[in-house]
Structure formats: structure tokens, C-alpha cells
Motif scaffolding. Structure first.
Motif, mmCIF file in Angstrom:
data_model
loop_
_atom_site.group_PDB
_atom_site.id
_atom_site.type_symbol
_atom_site.label_atom_id
_atom_site.label_comp_id
_atom_site.label_asym_id
_atom_site.label_seq_id
_atom_site.Cartn_x
_atom_site.Cartn_y
_atom_site.Cartn_z
ATOM 1 N N PRO B 191 46.450 28.298 38.351
ATOM 2 C CA PRO B 191 47.124 26.685 38.282
ATOM 3 C C PRO B 191 48.230 26.773 37.476
ATOM 4 N N ARG B 192 48.690 27.482 36.704
ATOM 5 C CA ARG B 192 50.020 27.506 36.014
ATOM 6 C C ARG B 192 51.125 28.051 37.078
ATOM 7 N N ASN B 193 50.827 29.100 37.570
ATOM 8 C CA ASN B 193 51.957 29.765 38.720
ATOM 9 C C ASN B 193 51.805 28.887 39.828
ATOM 10 N N PHE B 194 50.867 28.292 40.258
ATOM 11 C CA PHE B 194 51.039 27.284 41.242
ATOM 12 C C PHE B 194 51.813 26.177 41.046
ATOM 13 N N ARG B 195 51.710 25.566 40.084
ATOM 14 C CA ARG B 195 52.545 24.326 39.681
ATOM 15 C C ARG B 195 53.994 24.690 39.518
ATOM 16 N N LYS B 196 54.229 25.906 38.831
ATOM 17 C CA LYS B 196 55.501 26.072 38.391
ATOM 18 C C LYS B 196 56.210 26.449 40.030
ATOM 19 N N LYS B 197 55.436 27.103 40.627
ATOM 20 C CA LYS B 197 56.118 27.451 42.169
ATOM 21 C C LYS B 197 56.690 26.090 42.982
ATOM 22 N N VAL B 198 55.418 25.174 43.186
ATOM 23 C CA VAL B 198 55.873 24.198 43.854
ATOM 24 C C VAL B 198 56.651 23.316 43.240
ATOM 25 N N LEU B 199 56.702 22.973 42.125
ATOM 26 C CA LEU B 199 57.736 22.289 41.523
ATOM 27 C C LEU B 199 59.139 22.813 41.399
ATOM 28 N N SER B 200 59.222 24.018 41.457
ATOM 29 C CA SER B 200 60.469 24.560 41.532
ATOM 30 C C SER B 200 61.086 24.419 42.861
ATOM 31 N N LEU B 201 60.515 24.337 43.842
ATOM 32 C CA LEU B 201 60.779 24.145 45.052
ATOM 33 C C LEU B 201 61.885 22.592 45.172
ATOM 34 N N LYS B 202 61.507 21.694 44.215
ATOM 35 C CA LYS B 202 62.208 20.414 44.044
ATOM 36 C C LYS B 202 62.121 19.578 45.523
ATOM 37 N N VAL B 203 60.843 19.369 45.795
ATOM 38 C CA VAL B 203 60.773 18.702 47.078
ATOM 39 C C VAL B 203 59.546 17.820 46.892
ATOM 40 N N LEU B 204 59.102 17.733 45.785
ATOM 41 C CA LEU B 204 57.932 16.799 45.308
ATOM 42 C C LEU B 204 58.612 15.866 44.160
ATOM 43 N N VAL B 205 58.505 14.416 44.435
ATOM 44 C CA VAL B 205 58.702 13.398 43.755
ATOM 45 C C VAL B 205 57.422 13.019 42.915
ATOM 46 N N LYS B 206 57.499 13.124 41.572
ATOM 47 C CA LYS B 206 56.307 12.597 40.660
ATOM 48 C C LYS B 206 56.333 11.028 40.633
ATOM 49 N N LEU B 207 55.179 10.550 40.843
ATOM 50 C CA LEU B 207 55.140 8.990 40.712
ATOM 51 C C LEU B 207 54.487 8.678 39.442
ATOM 52 N N GLY B 218 42.750 11.799 34.742
ATOM 53 C CA GLY B 218 43.452 11.727 35.593
ATOM 54 C C GLY B 218 44.635 12.547 35.752
ATOM 55 N N ALA B 219 45.216 12.568 37.190
ATOM 56 C CA ALA B 219 46.258 13.519 37.415
ATOM 57 C C ALA B 219 47.443 12.924 38.036
ATOM 58 N N TYR B 220 48.555 13.115 37.933
ATOM 59 C CA TYR B 220 49.975 12.371 38.479
ATOM 60 C C TYR B 220 49.881 12.596 39.598
ATOM 61 N N LEU B 221 50.128 11.499 40.290
ATOM 62 C CA LEU B 221 50.309 11.524 41.956
ATOM 63 C C LEU B 221 51.792 11.913 42.109
ATOM 64 N N TYR B 222 51.909 12.642 43.447
ATOM 65 C CA TYR B 222 53.285 13.199 43.753
ATOM 66 C C TYR B 222 53.365 12.759 45.285
ATOM 67 N N ARG B 223 54.622 12.610 45.838
ATOM 68 C CA ARG B 223 54.895 12.587 47.000
ATOM 69 C C ARG B 223 55.820 13.707 47.572
ATOM 70 N N PHE B 224 55.818 14.171 48.825
ATOM 71 C CA PHE B 224 56.582 15.028 49.457
ATOM 72 C C PHE B 224 57.953 14.173 49.816
ATOM 73 N N ASP B 225 58.973 14.870 49.432
ATOM 74 C CA ASP B 225 60.284 14.183 49.590
ATOM 75 C C ASP B 225 60.891 14.952 50.879
ATOM 76 N N SER B 226 60.893 14.472 52.105
ATOM 77 C CA SER B 226 61.233 15.063 53.183
ATOM 78 C C SER B 226 62.852 15.089 53.328
ATOM 79 N N GLU B 227 63.530 14.300 52.686
ATOM 80 C CA GLU B 227 64.919 14.369 52.832
ATOM 81 C C GLU B 227 65.275 15.491 51.940
ATOM 82 N N LYS B 228 64.874 15.801 50.768
ATOM 83 C CA LYS B 228 65.217 16.773 49.735
ATOM 84 C C LYS B 228 64.776 18.150 50.644
#
Lengths: 241, 241
Positions: B191-207, B218-228
Motif C-alpha cells: 500500500p505504501r509503494n502503490f500510493r507513492k507511485k500513483v500519486l507521483s503520476l500527478k493525474v489524481l485530484v484529491k477531493l 474513511g478514505a479520501y476520494l480522488y478523481r482522475f484528471d484526464s487533462e493532466k
DNA sequence: GCAAAAGTGTTGAATCTACACCCATGC
DNA sequence: GCATGGGTGTAGATTCAACACTTTTGC
């Protein structure tokens, strides 16, 4: 699909099939070769009317009792005289208007071959020529798309399968292999890093011969060891260049 | 192909086409969904004779004036009620004997959808059910192969394109995304490596919202930012998980 | 002897893997 | 107050990219 997988209201198989359309099914081959430091494509100049003078890929219709990939092999054999060619299905082109005036879909396949292996006379008698990707003329129908997509697949596949060797003679030098990858990816690679990487895969066997065609000093010949490659695969390895 | 690309001895287009065979062309859909932590497949139980009780993929014949991918979309719409579904061509199955008694080739497509989006009544009225990959029953014809190949393509593609998001709701949590990838690759991820990796792509927006369905905290929701994501692609980046 | 290609190693940066504990909350 | 899943950081290993000089030989 199976009869009635989408709609279940039909009475018998015979009726069910008979009530649907039949289409022409063709196959077209994107034939890659490597020669003289360049990745090339075998294309065909139509020499009869109509459309004489237009370049296109080699293709044929699929016969009613013939596997689709069998049809592609038949085409390859007709054109090159060779039976054992590396071939992969690429993609199916199914736009209703792709072939004006006829409803014909085409299952494209790409093939990798050693240019020097084939029967030059046979090839020439079909009006076929090898073109580098840069010099490629405009092609008929959607053949332009087929080439683009096949190149795309080739590039992807070459990253995790050692298909490059299909394009080289049995014995080849590291600089030759590098030129091949450079021409597949259309970018220059560092000779030190390249050599390091391919040798680290341990699927090449160094021979005691040199090839002097490329330089005065000559370069050692290698061959691909597919047994070692099999072992690698089975132990979960992933070939990457 | 073009008329006479393989043989050049025919007199006119009409004759040339007419002298060849026409085949039934079908399309079958491998429909992936994700629910409840599991990757699932929508398959169909035939409820009429003959072959009642055999599971298969959803498919249909391609009509004479219909693009092949249009036919696949039509099937998807008929079954799920949805029009905008992510779909890719997978592979064409063209063995002469794949459908005993008929010559029928099939252009398989795989689709990714959010299970909760679709019209459950419509789906059920067609006798369709969602099965996890592990529980998948034996399927008709070569549909087993189609599933294997599509899963293979999905796995490969998911490594360099963010298609995973097509299977999740618009808003999702990182743990959900991780479970999705775990179920695609059938292995556990850190889970640590996964989170690190997907966030490093900077295509997720934290809500600013949390999803409390999975835990008390509870866990924070994100959405995919297709523009980025587009920007990334254009600057030559390559998405990898 | 020189031109032309073959062959060889190192270093710093980036990425990957493995790993363990505190946090917030509903019950 | 405790059980449950969410969230976070670091260190060592590996891999990657960048880079320049020597070797061989035919001419």
C-alpha cells in the motif's frame, strides 16, 4: 459468438445463421525486413488497371475453408516463397466504407523476415519492392493506418519479446542488433549501454567468428539462444530492451 | 486489401470480388467490471434450446452496412443500456472450425465498465451474470481463449495507460484503486509503494470528501484528471503502475 | 599513419523493494 | 477501548543515463 447469444428469439440454428449477412474477409500483410541498417517494408505496386501505379500491402481473400492466419501464411508464401516466417495478427479493419463499393473487412498481420532469405525473383514478379519507413509512398485504402498500427505493435512487442532476432540473419553482430533496434525505435542508442543490456539478458551466444563486412577490425558474431530464452521466460523473466 | 494485390490476373473488380467467398462475421464482447474488490466478467447463460445452460460471451453478427466496432457497441448497448463504454478491439478468431457447422469468424472486443452504471433489469432479462475470474464456468466455443487473451491485453495495457479508471466510479479512493490493480494482476501490492507511485503520476485530484463505506475512519476520494493526463502524454510521459 | 568502426567502465541519479507503526472512527 | 482499515517514511539494492578513450586493421 454462439447463436442467440445476443438475442434468443430464433427458432433454429439454420434460420438464425441464414438470416444474417455474409461479408468478404481479407487479410493484408505488413511485411517488415531489415537490411542495410534500415527497417523496410515490402509493398506492392499494382501493375494493371484500374489503379495501376498505386502502392499497397499484399493481401488476399480468406477462403471459406481456410483459417484466417492460414490465409496470411498463404499470401506470404506466394510472395516470398517462404513458409516459416514469424507472423502475428495485428488488428482487424472493419469500417463499412473502407473498401468503396464492397463490404470487405481485413484482418491485418505483420510479419518479420530476413530480407536475404526470400526469393527475389518471385517477389519481383509480383511487383513488390522494399521501402524504408521514411521513403514509404502513400498507400491504397486504409493501408497507411495498417502500417502505423503494425509498427506500433512491433515496437511494443519488441520491448518484452526478443522478436528482433527474426529480422537478422542467424549470426549477427551486436552493432547490427543495435542498428536494428535503432531503426525500430527511430532513435539512437548508446553503444555501451546497449551492449551491456543485451548481454545481461544472457540469451546471446558469442561465436568464434568475426564479421568484417562492417569494419576493418571486424565484429564478433553472436547467435540467439532460444533455449536459454525459454528458461528465462519460465523463471518469470521479462525481456526488455 | 485491394483487388489484385495478391494476384493480378483478373479482368474487372466485379468479377474479382464475386469469385471469392463470403463469411459470417461476428463480434463477441469480453465485458469487464469491478465490484466488491473483484474483477468480474459479464457472461450470458443461454436459456433456450439447443445448448441451453451453456455460458458464453455476448455477441452478434456484423451487419452488411455496419462497422465492426459499431456492431460491438450495439451489443454492449443492447445488454447494458449504456452507450459510452470504454472498448478496445482485442483479437480476431478465425479458425475454420471454430464454430462447427458454420464458417464464422469473430472479432473480439473487450469493454471496461462500472458495474453500478448499467441497467440491471435489462442485463438480467438477457440472462447475463457477473462472475469473478476465479469462478468463471467453462464457456462455449473458443470463448475461453477470448477471455484469456483479453485479460492478457488488459494487463498489458493497464501498465501504460490509465484504463483502470474506466472500471471505477468517478470518485474513488486509493485503496479501491489498489484493489482494482490487485485483482487485475492477481497479486498483492504494497500500500505504501502503490500510493507513492500513483500519486507521483500527478493525474489524481484529491477531493475534500471521504468515503466511509470501507472503514470507520474513511478514505479520501480522488478523481482522475484526464487533462493532466493529456499533458503528461504530450510531454512524452508514460504511465506505469 | 590514419580513418573507421569495435569494444570497454564508472559515476551519480532515479527508481524499486521491503518493511512497521500511528491515526481516526464506529461500534 | 478496541477492532478495522487508512495513512505515512526510510534505507539498501538495483537499474538507468551519461559520458571518452583505446583497439584493430585495411587502405
Amino acid at each position: 459468438m454462439t447463436p442467440s447469444s445476443a438475442s434468443t428469439a430464433h427458432t433454429s440454428n439454420t434460420d438464425f445463421y441464414a438470416s444474417h449477412d455474409k461479408l468478404y474477409v481479407a487479410t493484408d500483410c505488413i511485411i517488415f525486413g531489415f537490411d542495410d541498417g534500415d527497417l523496410k517494408l515490402l509493398i506492392f505496386k499494382r501493375r494493371v488497371e484500374p489503379d495501376s501505379g498505386i502502392w499497397s500491402l499484399i493481401g488476399s481473400f480468406v477462403k471459406i475453408d481456410e483459417d484466417v492466419d492460414e490465409a496470411a501464411r498463404r499470401v506470404l508464401k506466394e510472395i516470398t516463397g517462404l513458409e516459416e516466417i514469424y507472423m502475428e495478427q495485428s488488428k482487424t479493419y472493419g469500417k463499412a466504407e473502407r473498401d468503396p463499393g464492397h463490404r470487405c473487412i481485413s484482418v491485418a498481420h505483420y510479419a518479420l523476415m530476413r530480407i536475404n532469405d526470400h526469393d527475389r525473383e518471385l517477389t519481383q514478379s509480383h511487383g513488390a519492392f522494399w521501402y524504408t519507413l521514411q521513403e514509404l509512398p502513400r498507400l491504397a485504402l486504409d493501408h497507411q493506418d495498417m502500417v502505423r498500427d503494425a509498427l506500433d505493435k512491433l515496437r511494443r512487442r519488441a520491448r518484452y519479446q526478443p522478436i528482433g532476432f527474426e529480422l537478422l540473419p542467424e549470426k549477427f553482430t551486436i552493432p547490427q542488433l543495435q542498428k536494428l533496434y535503432e531503426s525500430i525505435y527511430q532513435r539512437e542508442l548508446d553503444p555501451r549501454n546497449f551492449r551491456k543490456k543485451v548481454l545481461s539478458l544472457k540469451v546471446l551466444v558469442k561465436l568464434d567468428e568475426k564479421d568484417k563486412s562492417g569494419s576493418k577490425r571486424g565484429a564478433y558474431l553472436y547467435r540467439f539462444d532460444s533455449e536459454k530464452y525459454q528458461e528465462l521466460l519460465e523463471s518469470g523473466y521479462n525481456f526488455e530492451i
